[in-house]
Design an enzyme around this catalytic site. Sequence first.
Site, PDB file in Angstrom:
ATOM      1  N   GLN A 166     -11.755   1.557  -5.070  1.00 33.54           N
ATOM      2  CA  GLN A 166     -12.640   2.645  -4.642  1.00 33.54           C
ATOM      3  C   GLN A 166     -12.260   3.978  -5.267  1.00 33.54           C
ATOM      4  O   GLN A 166     -12.641   5.032  -4.772  1.00 33.54           O
ATOM      5  CB  GLN A 166     -12.623   2.764  -3.128  1.00 33.54           C
ATOM      6  CG  GLN A 166     -11.270   3.209  -2.587  1.00 33.54           C
ATOM      7  CD  GLN A 166     -11.282   3.450  -1.092  1.00 33.54           C
ATOM      8  OE1 GLN A 166     -12.187   3.061  -0.401  1.00 33.54           O
ATOM      9  NE2 GLN A 166     -10.244   4.106  -0.599  1.00 33.54           N
ATOM     10  N   HIS A 223      -6.602  -6.270  -0.386  1.00 30.50           N
ATOM     11  CA  HIS A 223      -5.532  -5.296  -0.221  1.00 30.50           C
ATOM     12  C   HIS A 223      -4.525  -5.784   0.827  1.00 30.50           C
ATOM     13  O   HIS A 223      -4.907  -6.085   1.954  1.00 30.50           O
ATOM     14  CB  HIS A 223      -6.163  -3.977   0.240  1.00 30.50           C
ATOM     15  CG  HIS A 223      -5.245  -2.810   0.189  1.00 30.50           C
ATOM     16  ND1 HIS A 223      -4.696  -2.344  -0.985  1.00 30.50           N
ATOM     17  CD2 HIS A 223      -4.765  -2.002   1.169  1.00 30.50           C
ATOM     18  CE1 HIS A 223      -3.930  -1.290  -0.729  1.00 30.50           C
ATOM     19  NE2 HIS A 223      -3.957  -1.072   0.581  1.00 30.50           N
ATOM     20  N   LYS A 281       4.296   2.036  -2.265  1.00 34.23           N
ATOM     21  CA  LYS A 281       4.693   3.241  -2.987  1.00 34.23           C
ATOM     22  C   LYS A 281       6.135   3.597  -2.591  1.00 34.23           C
ATOM     23  O   LYS A 281       6.952   4.009  -3.422  1.00 34.23           O
ATOM     24  CB  LYS A 281       3.762   4.417  -2.645  1.00 34.23           C
ATOM     25  CG  LYS A 281       2.249   4.150  -2.792  1.00 34.23           C
ATOM     26  CD  LYS A 281       1.426   5.372  -2.380  1.00 34.23           C
ATOM     27  CE  LYS A 281      -0.009   5.102  -1.939  1.00 34.23           C
ATOM     28  NZ  LYS A 281      -0.947   4.563  -2.884  1.00 34.23           N
ATOM     29  N   SER A 317       0.844  -1.189   0.000  1.00 31.70           N
ATOM     30  CA  SER A 317       0.000   0.000   0.000  1.00 31.70           C
ATOM     31  C   SER A 317       0.885   1.246   0.000  1.00 31.70           C
ATOM     32  O   SER A 317       1.771   1.367  -0.840  1.00 31.70           O
ATOM     33  CB  SER A 317      -0.968  -0.047   1.185  1.00 31.70           C
ATOM     34  OG  SER A 317      -2.051   0.825   0.970  1.00 31.70           O
TER      35      SER A 317
END
Length: 430
Positions: free
Chosen positions: A289, A380, A253, A249
């Site tokens: 989302q 996730h 990054k 997540s």
Amino acid sequence: MAPSTVTALTGLLSLLHLASAVAVPSHPDNLDSRQAACAPLPSASKYPTYSQLPLQTTLPDPFLPLAYTTTDNAEGSANFAQDVMTGKGKNRIQTREDWYNCRQPEIIQLLQEYQYGYYPDHSKETVKATRSGNTVNIEVTAGGKTGKFSATLSLPSGASSSKPAPVVINIGGMSNNPYLQAGIAIVGFDYTRVSSDSNAKTGAFWDIYSGRDIGALAAWAWGFHRTLDALNATVPEIDPKRVGVTGCSRLGKGALAAGLLDKRITLTMPMSSGVQGLGPYRYHGLSGQDETLENSKQGAPWWSDNTLGTFVNHAQNLPYDAHTVAAALAPRALVIDQGTGDQFTNSKGTAVIVYPAAKAVYDFLGAGDKIAMSLRSGGHCDMSGYDSVLPFVTHILQNTTLTKNYNDLGSYGSPMTTAFPWATAVPKPA
Ligand SMILES: *[C@@H]1O[C@H](CO)[C@@H](O)[C@H](O)[C@H]1NC(C)=O
Ligand SMILES: *[C@@H]1O[C@H](CO)[C@@H](O)[C@H](O)[C@H]1NC(C)=O
């Protein structure tokens, strides 16, 4: 456009580690070899603003240098943006040599300007490391300021100085056992001790570099790099030339930034990384989302520099997208984790757009076997992602034979080629 400032570029590039970690197709290791014949790059903070860049509804052509992307190249043509998007821009990169000498260093430069902030000059840092059992204490000093943090080791059985193990450095925790059983060391550090995940900007990085316009993702990347320095100095059971970096997540990054900004990283493993990772700014709504530049910059503005904020509501004017970041890693290895049940990030966009667009560049470079899409079921940051990428990890770090197909987009089907129309006009390297 600002005039060519090759000297500014040269200064910046000297920050990046130049050691090659893997046997890869031959290319110049020295980024300073960027030639005067390369397209000019502006100096820091003189880069084109969104209004000087064409609105690109599809992923930007990775082969077109920034200097030829700006709207002042249009010469009155109404088709300029369309030409840029479809690979008809003028002065595209044509050879592998020009990619490595000119375009790859340009991408690393422009990503620091537009997104990460300028990574600190490592040649001005002193790193002191001490080891106590499975803890490595790391102390970095620069400009009279010191930042400290520590890393924790898990070594596989049998690792020794005469038989050093490859390593995966992670932040946020991962599934250790399958890796240790495969003979891979796991090293973690507390990323919040390097940089808080907040506007407070506390931690070892900020103890040295407070006040700089740098995002937390680059600060965490720095934590990976200084950890590697410390491992190299104090842990002979680890091979510092076979190194993976990972996180999930927001930490995925950060792991992507770590791979990008240090050529010693052999394998970059961003898990469920999303926007500012390997989720596209364009086509953000394909699944999940709807993470966007806008909501990521609003929710966690500290991840990136302030310049990225000037593109809020203008993401389609960015001269790059997530595929550009991935492509700049080549020919070093990249495995991309996404779960089809991820309710947060745009797994489909990463799989059907970002991955194949980046692979077009890897293929151009003759390194198509170094990029892998690891699509799995589950959500996730599901830990099963680590099992899913493991065969590729051992293939890269331990030269095991690859039997799993990492070019499989599963239920997503096939690449959405309309999202990267320039790929039908990839230059043919001589
Ligand atoms: C490890 O340290 C040695 C000695 O300073 C240096 O020459 C080498 O490049 C370092 N390796 C890595 C992978 O950082
Ligand atoms: C990797 O494995 C292949 C066979 O699978 C072998 O030919 C090659 O020499 C190995 N490379 C290294 C660096 O060990």
